[in-house]
Design an enzyme around this catalytic site. Structure first.
Site, PDB file in Angstrom:
ATOM      1  N   CYS A   1      13.210  12.072   6.267  1.00 39.06           N
ATOM      2  CA  CYS A   1      13.254  11.546   7.706  1.00 39.06           C
ATOM      3  C   CYS A   1      14.570  11.900   8.392  1.00 39.06           C
ATOM      4  CB  CYS A   1      12.788  10.290   7.753  1.00 39.06           C
ATOM      5  SG  CYS A   1      13.353   9.089   6.863  1.00 39.06           S
TER       6      CYS A   1
ATOM      7  N   GLU B   1      10.760   2.463   9.978  1.00 39.29           N
ATOM      8  CA  GLU B   1      11.566   3.338   9.805  1.00 39.29           C
ATOM      9  C   GLU B   1      10.769   4.405   9.927  1.00 39.29           C
ATOM     10  OE1 GLU B   1      12.916   6.479   8.491  1.00 39.29           O
ATOM     11  OE2 GLU B   1      12.676   5.578   6.614  1.00 39.29           O
TER      12      GLU B   1
ATOM     13  N   GLU C   1       9.481  17.130  14.622  1.00 40.21           N
ATOM     14  CA  GLU C   1       9.885  17.066  13.161  1.00 40.21           C
ATOM     15  C   GLU C   1       9.126  17.861  12.343  1.00 40.21           C
ATOM     16  OE1 GLU C   1      11.046  13.469  10.429  1.00 40.21           O
ATOM     17  OE2 GLU C   1       9.129  12.789  11.437  1.00 40.21           O
TER      18      GLU C   1
ATOM     19  N   LYS D   1       0.981  -1.298  -0.141  1.00 42.03           N
ATOM     20  CA  LYS D   1      -0.106  -0.172  -0.074  1.00 42.03           C
ATOM     21  C   LYS D   1       1.073   1.153  -0.044  1.00 42.03           C
ATOM     22  CE  LYS D   1      -1.556   2.981   2.888  1.00 42.03           C
ATOM     23  NZ  LYS D   1      -1.694   4.049   2.170  1.00 42.03           N
TER      24      LYS D   1
END
Length: 473
Positions: free
Chosen positions: A278, A244, A378, A170
């Site tokens: 990231c 991750e 973040e 997906k």
């Protein structure tokens, strides 16, 4: 795109079980460029059933058969690299140069690397009284993000195919077009029916059902820490979960470093994908007595970045991916100002001359303290927070003072930099501008996830270990 309204299940493009669709938005123009089908639980069930059936035969294929398959896929990605680059640029905003030089080639490189690893990997290891055997993990559910879309698909699918697993993917519904091209490549390469399956959809519907499906043996997820927690909860009836997740990586500029050179290089690198990586080094740590020099160097680097239409020559930074992401970044820039950080470059709003598109000004905050929101959350945009330190030990303490631990960067004397890198609790450290290596493992500590992608360790994530006792040489 011919197959945008279909899913790839059991070796064929099939009609979805629902009539739901979603527009894919070009973030540079804010206009729809395609409409994709959005799946439901029935589509997941069909894809998982196909993968489960295919596992019986595919898991028994030979090393040579799988190497041949990986080599074919590598070649076909290369042949269609311009299509991949154009799709990625239009759906998530990467400048054309970045899409062609980095985004698309990563897919090819992961397959080439896995073929090389597979040629040399030892699946059996004889011990004195037992035989240690590595076998494919089974049916793998994969959920991938939009920021480096082909990279994240390839670094899961390549090792899974190499290991003998079957899978259901997906991809992000925000950037799904490259995944459809990818499925076409795998079909043309001759991947057996049911081994690879693609279902588009959203996280709460398709993602949640895939994660909780009893016939899925392993989930491999890349995305936000918040979403990773949901995947883990859904998979809690005992299946392997490799994740991750997010990051807030420190970039330590040691006293021995050339501040101007390191700051300029690394700020540009952080902005390369509009800050949407990231592992971006968004917390820049500099000696307090070099704060002013560092802020000036970062501001100069920000001024040299050309923001604009990703299809235009000379553009080095495109938009962020969506209106929601733009609003989030803008809100955090405002928060940085409100909390007292010094705005050295950029700031709220679009860059001058850009009235549409989700464009963000390359932004530099100086005099940041590590307890500020912009130092802990973040941002996922082209925003750097420069934090001062008095001693290297203090820099190490600040670098580790985060819930994340995905990556890190350090510049200065080579030997000292390596020793300091060993003290940072993070999965990757880049010394003096070192770039990525497709054989090196990628992944993090703490809330940046578990397990590893890339290279041999990424390959081993898709293997189970069996001890056959009494088997002697």
């Amino acid at each position: 795109m011919d197959n945008a309204q279909k899913f790839y299940i059991n070796g064929a493009w099939v009609e979805p079980s629902t009539s739901d669709t979603l527009d894919v938005i070009n973030p540079a123009t804010e206009q729809s460029i395609a409409s994709i089908a959005m799946g439901g639980t029935a589509d997941v069930d069909s894809a998982v059933a196909a993968a489960k059936t295919a596992f019986e035969s595919y898991s028994q294929t030979s090393r040579e058969e799988r190497i041949e398959l990986l080599d074919k896929i590598t070649g076909l990605i290369g042949e269609r690299s311009e299509e991949f680059a154009n799709a990625i640029s239009s759906e998530m905003g990467a400048p054309g140069g970045l899409a062609k030089a980095a985004q698309a080639p990563t897919g090819l490189m992961h397959f080439a690397t896995m073929a090389q690893i597979l040629r040399e990997f030892e699946f059996e290891e004889q011990h004195e009284n037992f035989l240690l055997v590595k076998e494919p993990a089974g049916v793998v559910g994969m959920i991938t993000p939009w920021n480096w879309p082909l990279n994240q698909i390839a670094c899961k699918v390549a090792p899974a195919l190499a290991a003998g697993c079957t899978m259901v993917l997906k991809p992000s519904e925000i950037a799904p077009l490259n995944a459809i091209l990818f499925a076409e490549v795998l079909h043309d390469a001759g991947v057996p029916a049911g081994v690879f399956n693609l279902v588009n959809g959203d996280g709460p519907t398709v993602g949640a059902h895939l994660s909780s499906h009893p016939d899925v043996d392993m989930m491999s997820f890349t995305g936000s820490t918040r979403a990773g927690v949901e995947v883990a909860k859904n998979a809690a009836h005992v299946k392997r979960v490799a994740q991750e997740l997010g990051g807030k990586s420190a970039n330590i500029i040691l006293p021995s470093a050339d501040v101007g050179e390191a700051v300029g290089r690394d700020f540009f690198g952080m902005c390369m994908n509009s800050g949407q990586s990231c592992n971006a080094g968004t917390r820049m740590l500099v000696p307090n007595d070099k704060m002013e020099e560092a802020a000036a160097a970062a501001a100069m680097a920000a001024g040299a970045i050309t923001v604009g239409d990703p299809t235009s020559d000379g553009v080095t930074m495109g938009p962020v991916v969506s209106e929601a992401q733009w609003n989030k970044v803008q809100g955090l820039i405002e928060t940085g100002i409100e909390e007292g950080a010094t705005l050295a470059a950029g700031g709220p709003g679009r860059p001058d001359g850009l009235s549409e598109g989700y464009f963000v000004k390359p932004t530099v905050f100086a005099d940041v303290t590590n307890d500020m929101t912009i130092a802990q959350e973040e941002i996922f945009g082209p925003v750097v927070s420069i934090i001062g330190y008095d001693t290297v030990d203090e820099a190490i303490e600040i670098a580790n003072d985060t819930v994340y631990g995905l990556a890190g960067y350090i510049s200065g004397d080579q030997d000292e930099a390596v020793e300091v890198a060993k003290k940072i609790r993070t999965g990757n450290m880049h010394v003096n501008g070192a770039g990525p290596d497709f054989h090196a493992p990628f992944g993090g500590y703490k809330q940046s996830g578990n397990g590893r992608e890339w290279g041999e360790l990424g390959f081993e994530e898709f293997l189970e270990t069996k001890a056959i006792l009494g088997a002697r040489a």
